[in-house]
Design a protein around this motif. Structure first.
Motif, PDB file in Angstrom:
ATOM      1  N   ARG A   8       0.836  -1.209   0.000  1.00 40.21           N
ATOM      2  CA  ARG A   8       0.000   0.000   0.000  1.00 40.21           C
ATOM      3  C   ARG A   8       0.868   1.255   0.000  1.00 40.21           C
ATOM      4  N   ILE A  36      -1.275   6.328  -6.563  1.00 44.29           N
ATOM      5  CA  ILE A  36      -2.403   5.421  -6.800  1.00 44.29           C
ATOM      6  C   ILE A  36      -3.335   5.467  -5.587  1.00 44.29           C
ATOM      7  N   LYS A  37      -4.639   5.580  -5.858  1.00 40.78           N
ATOM      8  CA  LYS A  37      -5.612   5.644  -4.753  1.00 40.78           C
ATOM      9  C   LYS A  37      -6.149   4.244  -4.430  1.00 40.78           C
ATOM     10  N   LEU A  38      -6.179   3.934  -3.142  1.00 38.42           N
ATOM     11  CA  LEU A  38      -6.692   2.636  -2.704  1.00 38.42           C
ATOM     12  C   LEU A  38      -8.214   2.646  -2.649  1.00 38.42           C
ATOM     13  N   ARG A  72      -8.835  -2.079   5.704  1.00 37.01           N
ATOM     14  CA  ARG A  72      -7.974  -2.628   4.663  1.00 37.01           C
ATOM     15  C   ARG A  72      -7.486  -4.037   4.980  1.00 37.01           C
ATOM     16  N   ALA A  90      -7.092  -1.168  -6.013  1.00 35.40           N
ATOM     17  CA  ALA A  90      -6.734   0.237  -6.240  1.00 35.40           C
ATOM     18  C   ALA A  90      -7.469   0.749  -7.469  1.00 35.40           C
ATOM     19  N   LEU A 105       2.114   1.774  -3.522  1.00 30.70           N
ATOM     20  CA  LEU A 105       1.080   2.285  -4.432  1.00 30.70           C
ATOM     21  C   LEU A 105       0.824   3.769  -4.182  1.00 30.70           C
ATOM     22  N   GLU A 106       0.677   4.112  -2.901  1.00 34.39           N
ATOM     23  CA  GLU A 106       0.355   5.505  -2.573  1.00 34.39           C
ATOM     24  C   GLU A 106       1.506   6.450  -2.929  1.00 34.39           C
ATOM     25  N   THR A 160      -5.207  -6.196  -2.139  1.00 35.09           N
ATOM     26  CA  THR A 160      -5.338  -4.742  -2.214  1.00 35.09           C
ATOM     27  C   THR A 160      -5.956  -4.340  -3.542  1.00 35.09           C
TER      28      THR A 160
END
Lengths: 380, 380
Positions: B273, B281-283, B290, B297, B276-277, B295
């Protein structure tokens, strides 16, 4: 553990098929798996003799039976006639009842199957729109004449549901030609794949049965059917590795050739029966109703099942006992799938010595000699 | 084919477990298999945190869901409340309906799970005697706080049914301690076994649910339960080779240790996570809801799912897309079972290059660096 698995399923699986099941897991929605899956369905169509739809689900043969039953029953209270020749005839009745059918059961004496005349007579009295029976009743090794029974059912306008668990891949099935609407099996019998796949086939005429939505998730026929068109239409997760193994086994089955395969099964069955009879063992199934895939025999007087099982196992051969009311009264030998002549000889030889050690009177070598005669005659 | 399978099931299986599945097929009623089977059930009890009964059937996770639903619904019209946080909440509602329940669905906005307050409020209005929800809703990667939700349900005297398909083996489950009556999963998720086994666990208090006969064959709880006591009580044929594999995987899981395994899942999820962030990138799942196993996204604007899938696959990594209404809007990365830190790094690295090649603006290395920080912090 016994090296030779001579039970009526699960049956021995070729090392190449076992190894295919041990390949790394792949995604169920990948184009690679979709191709393997489609390939398996296409080959299954050949084995079942259908141009209609084929469904493969994670599940046992009983799950295949329930799926088949729930799909063929189109309205609550629809009348179904079950031709029961043993334990699994009872399963068919239960599955059809759970599917909402009003079920009538016609029972054959132990060792007998059904004739066209039986079906004609029964359908004159009953107004069943579904007729269901085993191709091979595994518990008694009785085989029914599918083509003749289906022809009678068709004359009366009834749908035909055939349990092919102990026959498909070992005995001829021609769904389209014979008028069988729905037929099912499991992966672990004469398709020579590890257990865990439920396989249900529909004739082209009966494939409309899968257009209905059905109930819940597993019995949502429409979504399952869409997934069979392409595994990208995800509905439930297929048993990926078992499908890879099934594809490998089907390739081998079709390369042996279906006719050659059925001939082999017939010859081995005849050899085994000749061997048993040569040492005075009585067969459960009557002449004319004997399966090519499994043979049930009465335990000779004074021979107890647990002891025979142990004696055979000590000699490296695993055989099966009776089910339900036949428990402790019969023994069963499976000879389907990859079984060959040497396996049949080894089984009979071990049986001779096992029975002798349990006090049964026989001439050592007699069963093997009788089987040899048949095998030689068959050019094996 | 992609070498790295990062979808939320089926998940990668260790070679030793794959090879166990490829051992010669043995008889399902042999004492040898009975021992393997009992051993697997005993270890599953530890994973589920139950002293009650555990059932393993040939089938997918959906079959486990249907079995669980049919067993927990004790009379037609019994009221069930489903807490729906995505696609599989819909499955739960369908399975409970098919089981004869009158189903009410409480839906959470995308990315949110449920709180104790939500359940309290809902149960004040509804008179449901069954409350059902996902531990992890695989389609959105939302995790529900099982312990808190179950506690509220218990206060209202309702039975608790938890879908553990995307959590069992990767996240803590303590059925007895938390008051979860029935919980189920499939073999192919965090239990790191090939797909094809449906697994259903009952708390000791809820094990009475298996005393009923049920319907048909597969849902004849009493006979299935007897078979679980000993596979000699044959009722349906188990998926022998998959059970052998499951036993092998469970041995490995318990030897890693459940606590260590859950800690690893939590750490890898946090690292992924963070990665990604770090590249914007938005989860999908909100903070506090979570999952540690998967995960989801949002796809960045301008990035199309089929292209991202292909770019990732070309780099040897298979990831998953959205289901139902989220198809084409999100992507999902599975990180459960045998996944390790190197797999997470490889996935993030491939994702960086894939997104860049699709025109998404990012600083190469940023996702990996952020994940590295977390991994180092976790001592991995």
């Amino acid at each position: 553990m016994a090296r030779l698995l001579m039970i009526p399923g699960p049956t021995p699986v070729q090392p190449e098929v076992l190894l295919a099941s041990a390949l790394p897991v792949i995604s169920h929605t990948s184009p690679e798996f979709d191709e393997i899956h489609s390939d398996a369905l296409r080959m299954l169509g050949k084995v079942f003799g259908t141009k209609g739809r084929v469904v493969v689900l994670p599940g046992s043969g009983s799950l295949a039976m329930e799926f088949a039953a729930r799909s063929i029953v189109e309205r609550r209270g629809e009348k179904a006639l079950v031709l029961k020749a043993g334990h699994f005839g009872g399963y068919l009745a239960r599955a059809l009842k759970a599917a909402g059918a009003e079920v009538e059961v016609l029972e054959a004496p132990i060792g007998r199957g059904f004739t066209a005349g039986d079906v004609r007579e029964a359908l004159e009295k009953s107004r069943a729109s579904i007729i269901a029976f085993q191709h091979v009743e595994t518990s008694t090794s009785v085989a029914n004449p599918v083509e003749e029974l289906a022809a009678e059912a068709k004359k009366a306008g009834a749908k035909v549901l055939v349990d092919g668990v102990a026959s498909i891949g070992g005995m001829d099935m021609r769904m389209e030609d014979w008028g069988v609407d729905v037929c099912f099996t499991g992966s672990q019998k004469a398709l020579s794949t590890p257990p865990g796949l439920a396989i249900i086939a529909y004739s082209s005429k009966a494939s409309y049965l899968l257009e209905r939505e059905g109930e819940g998730i597993y019995f949502d026929f429409k979504s399952i059917s869409r997934e069979m068109e392409s595994t990208r239409n995800y509905h439930i997760t297929p048993a990926v590795n078992l499908v890879v193994a099934l594809r490998e086994s089907l390739k081998r089955i079709l390369s042996e050739g279906l006719e050659a395969r059925y001939r082999r099964h017939k010859a081995l069955a005849r050899a085994l029966r000749a061997g048993l009879e040569a040492i005075g063992i009585k067969l459960v199934a009557e002449e004319g109703f004997r399966a090519d895939t499994v043979t049930a025999a009465w335990l000779p007087e004074g021979v107890q099942w647990p002891k025979l099982y142990a004696e055979m196992k000590a000699r490296g051969v695993e055989i099966a006992g009776g089910l339900g009311e036949l428990k402790g009264r019969i023994f069963r030998i499976g000879h389907m799938g990859e079984v060959d002549a040497n396996d049949v000889i080894a089984t009979l030889a071990s049986l001779e010595r096992s029975l002798k050690s349990l006090g049964y009177k026989l001439e050592l070598g007699a069963a093997v000699a009788a089987a040899q005669e048949v095998l030689a005659e068959e050019g094996l």
